[in-house]
Scaffold this motif. Structure first.
Motif, PDB file in Angstrom:
ATOM      1  N   GLY B  20      42.972 -14.195  38.820  1.00  0.00           N
ATOM      2  CA  GLY B  20      43.335 -15.796  39.599  1.00  0.00           C
ATOM      3  C   GLY B  20      44.412 -15.416  39.765  1.00  0.00           C
ATOM      4  N   GLY B  52      36.944 -19.051  50.352  1.00  0.00           N
ATOM      5  CA  GLY B  52      37.389 -20.098  48.984  1.00  0.00           C
ATOM      6  C   GLY B  52      36.934 -21.332  49.493  1.00  0.00           C
ATOM      7  N   HIS B  53      36.898 -22.425  48.501  1.00  0.00           N
ATOM      8  CA  HIS B  53      36.718 -23.571  48.773  1.00  0.00           C
ATOM      9  C   HIS B  53      38.018 -24.535  49.735  1.00  0.00           C
ATOM     10  CE1 HIS B  53      33.416 -23.481  45.901  1.00  0.00           C
ATOM     11  NE2 HIS B  53      34.577 -23.612  45.093  1.00  0.00           N
ATOM     12  N   ALA B  54      37.716 -25.751  50.055  1.00  0.00           N
ATOM     13  CA  ALA B  54      39.015 -26.448  50.287  1.00  0.00           C
ATOM     14  C   ALA B  54      39.813 -26.429  49.851  1.00  0.00           C
ATOM     15  CB  ALA B  54      38.357 -27.447  51.289  1.00  0.00           C
ATOM     16  N   ASN B  55      40.917 -27.659  49.896  1.00  0.00           N
ATOM     17  CA  ASN B  55      42.011 -28.022  49.019  1.00  0.00           C
ATOM     18  C   ASN B  55      41.641 -29.412  48.652  1.00  0.00           C
ATOM     19  OD1 ASN B  55      43.781 -25.722  48.106  1.00  0.00           O
ATOM     20  ND2 ASN B  55      45.270 -26.265  49.626  1.00  0.00           N
ATOM     21  N   PRO B  56      41.909 -29.852  47.747  1.00  0.00           N
ATOM     22  CA  PRO B  56      42.890 -29.189  46.294  1.00  0.00           C
ATOM     23  C   PRO B  56      42.199 -28.325  45.696  1.00  0.00           C
ATOM     24  CG  PRO B  56      42.938 -31.692  46.659  1.00  0.00           C
ATOM     25  CD  PRO B  56      41.970 -31.287  47.759  1.00  0.00           C
ATOM     26  N   THR B  57      42.789 -26.956  45.323  1.00  0.00           N
ATOM     27  CA  THR B  57      41.687 -26.202  44.648  1.00  0.00           C
ATOM     28  C   THR B  57      42.551 -25.944  43.324  1.00  0.00           C
ATOM     29  OG1 THR B  57      43.131 -24.346  45.419  1.00  0.00           O
ATOM     30  CG2 THR B  57      41.131 -24.854  46.897  1.00  0.00           C
ATOM     31  N   MET B  58      43.552 -26.886  42.960  1.00  0.00           N
ATOM     32  CA  MET B  58      44.297 -26.155  41.841  1.00  0.00           C
ATOM     33  C   MET B  58      45.415 -27.450  41.951  1.00  0.00           C
ATOM     34  SD  MET B  58      46.162 -23.009  41.799  1.00  0.00           S
ATOM     35  CE  MET B  58      45.737 -21.217  41.619  1.00  0.00           C
ATOM     36  N   VAL B  69      38.776 -22.399  43.056  1.00  0.00           N
ATOM     37  CA  VAL B  69      39.969 -21.799  44.184  1.00  0.00           C
ATOM     38  C   VAL B  69      37.998 -21.318  45.239  1.00  0.00           C
ATOM     39  CG1 VAL B  69      40.825 -19.758  45.058  1.00  0.00           C
ATOM     40  CG2 VAL B  69      41.871 -21.627  43.028  1.00  0.00           C
ATOM     41  N   SER B  72      37.880 -16.859  46.408  1.00  0.00           N
ATOM     42  CA  SER B  72      38.665 -16.477  47.825  1.00  0.00           C
ATOM     43  C   SER B  72      39.346 -14.940  47.591  1.00  0.00           C
ATOM     44  CB  SER B  72      39.918 -17.078  48.174  1.00  0.00           C
ATOM     45  OG  SER B  72      40.827 -17.349  47.107  1.00  0.00           O
TER      46      SER B  72
END
Lengths: 276, 303
Positions: B20, B52-58, B69, B72
């Protein structure tokens, strides 16, 4: 701390019929070519290059091209956005150097900032800016005000300036300066540095010309990224595996020539290769 | 000094890139090996591509990272090419990580990835960030663990490591279930569930609202999980969770780990973190008169 801070939009200015600049009264501070991650709370977050930075405030010049940027265009002064950064490797600010900027579309933003930062450096600038048509040209007037910069305009449809590609202006500048390549270090005049930002196929043509004429060049490479701080791995390029968020976005000619995917393909959100 | 044998597979050192972090492409994994990793884990692959998910992811702070995330990945068919390409340039062991929404799908993806030159197959049953889509992670259910391992074992000859969750209160008992079902190793742990709310925005920062906590804040939690699992099973452990320094890595080995996953430390100390941890481990071992990692594995249980 790579955690969004919330800033209020202090002003919104219209740059051309398609581009707005969103201003924030905040000291980043940034270097030309760097970007911020811009968070529209509840919608999305994307890397946006910094087009203006006076030290006291900064501006992001944005085309409404996707769902997030279209929603951004509905915002007003005083609305809140999240910022992380600035991130990335910038363009070089060099003294006593002859700069040739090659800007395509929104690539004029970071190169406009770079041009402003060359004030007092005895470095003249040829600013080549291209667009598909006259209404898409960006920052022509902003650069014309700068005494040490000369603007060269091209449009694909000939609605303003040279009809054709902006890279044709670059080749003319390089061949006028150096009628028979290669020259490079042996030339006694100011050393040339070409800086480019824009669509990748234009950048690839710039890289090839700089390699042909043996002049230094810095290229801003755009790749899809999730984090912006060297963790997600989405923006790593083949075959080097280096991330464009931190080693880039601005890389030199030697590195660009080692990136075999440059001008051929990039990766999408899933990590699949997408050809240009 | 750091040479490690894991399921009879030789590792130059026990540090492996955790799944990851980086690891999307062959080139990024090769780059990590060039920076001193003993082995790498690919970012988990699934049957179909996922954006994956939309941002923000981190997001990240001095104490922890928080990510959602959303798994993705380019899908197993594309991923096979990247795995093969990695091995064309590197002899370092490669851990193939997969996830799926059902035990049957785990078997399908396992069969496909087993055609690639992976050395170990890691089953990610513990991602805490996709429950609205996948339901509760399989890592909380002894029955699901048993079923998935049996179905995967039936279709692959690769050694299997199952990645467990620190959110499960009984992780050691679940590790024992995995061992009895035929797992060859345990990867412990995935991230622990968490979230962050931005006060000025009045909403969670992660688009997925909640995510997984990693980095230094996860380390003591992961260490306790590894310690408990080592006492419960006889199969080897890949210890992952907040390892940032050579001291952390040696503590994991004293708790019972054989391999040590390194992920979020790339954020804290750069891609060169693998080589930095190697040097720190060697220095401490020299100071403490430790000749090999076998000598100290699980030693903390003696006290």
């Amino acid at each position: 701390m790579d955690n969004p801070i919330i800033l209020k939009i202090s002003a919104i200015t219209q740059e051309n019929p398609h581009v707005k600049t969103f201003w924030f009264d905040y000291e980043l501070p940034s270097k030309p070519g760097q970007f911020v991650m811009l968070w529209l709370p509840g919608v999305d977050q994307k890397p946006i290059s910094i087009a203006y930075d006076t030290g006291e405030c900064f501006g992001l010049s944005i085309f409404a091209v996707g769902p997030m940027t279209q929603q951004l265009f509905a915002l007003k002064r005083g609305d809140k956005l999240g910022i992380t950064g600035p991130y990335g490797n910038p363009f070089s600010v060099r003294e006593n150097t002859r700069y040739i900027m090659v800007a395509g579309g929104y690539g004029a933003g970071p190169l406009g900032l770079l041009t402003e930062r060359l004030a007092g450096k005895q470095s003249p600038v040829d600013f080549c800016v291209g667009a598909r048509s006259r209404d898409l040209l960006l920052f022509e007037e902003r650069i014309e005000k700068i005494p040490y910069a000369t603007v060269h305009v091209s449009t694909n449809d000939g609605s303003k300036g040279h009809k054709g590609y902006v890279t044709e202006i670059l080749e003319k500048l390089l061949s006028d300066k150096y009628p028979s390549p290669p020259f490079g270090d042996t030339d006694t005049t100011q050393k040339i540095l070409v800086c480019t930002c824009g669509p990748e196929m234009m950048e690839k043509a710039v890289l090839n010309l700089c390699t042909k004429y043996n002049v230094d060049c810095q290229i801003s490479v755009e790749r899809y990224m999730k984090c912006g701080f060297n963790i997600c791995g989405q923006c790593c390029v083949d075959p080097l595996g280096i991330p464009m968020c931190s080693v880039g976005p601005v890389i030199d000619r030697e590195t660009a020539n080692k990136i075999t995917e440059f001008g051929l393909y990039h990766r999408d959100k899933a990590g699949r290769k997408v050809e240009y | 000094m750091l040479h490690t044998s894991f399921l009879s597979i030789p590792f130059h050192n026990p540090l492996v890139l955790a799944s990851g972090i980086l690891g999307v492409s062959a080139a990024s994994m090769n780059h990590v090996v060039d920076n001193g990793a003993g082995g790498v884990t690919v970012k988990s692959l699934s049957k179909e591509p996922r954006t994956g998910h939309a941002n923000p992811t981190m997001i990240a702070s001095d104490t922890h990272m928080l990510n959602a995330v959303g798994l993705s990945n380019p899908g197993i068919d594309h991923g096979l090419g990247e795995l093969r390409m990695f091995k064309q340039r590197s002899t370092a062991p490669l851990i193939g990580s997969i996830f799926a929404s059902t035990p049957e799908e785990f078997a399908d993806v396992a069969k496909k990835i087993s055609t690639a030159p992976i050395d170990i197959l890691e089953l990610d049953i513990s991602c805490p960030n996709v429950s609205t889509e996948f339901g509760e992670p399989f890592a909380y259910s002894p029955h699901a663990i048993l079923t998935i391992i049996k179905k995967v074992k039936a279709v692959t000859d690769k050694p299997i490591s199952i990645k467990l969750s620190p959110n499960a209160w009984n992780i050691a008992a679940l590790a024992r279930v995995a061992e009895q079902a035929g797992a060859d190793a345990i990867t412990a742990v995935n991230t622990v569930s968490g979230m962050q709310i931005n006060v000025q925005a009045r909403m969670p920062v992660l688009h997925n609202k909640y995510g997984g906590v990693s980095g230094p804040a996860l380390f003591p939690i992961a260490l306790k999980c590894v310690y408990d699992i080592y006492a419960a099973v006889n199969i080897p452990i890949i210890a992952t969770g907040g390892v940032t320094t050579g001291e952390d890595a040696l503590a994991m080995i004293m708790a019972g780990a054989t391999l040590v996953g390194v992920g979020s430390a790339v954020y804290y100390r750069g891609t060169g973190v693998f080589q930095k941890i190697v040097v720190e481990m060697q220095q401490i071992m020299q100071d403490e008169g430790i000749a090999s990692l076998d000598e100290i594995r699980g030693v903390a249980h003696a006290s």
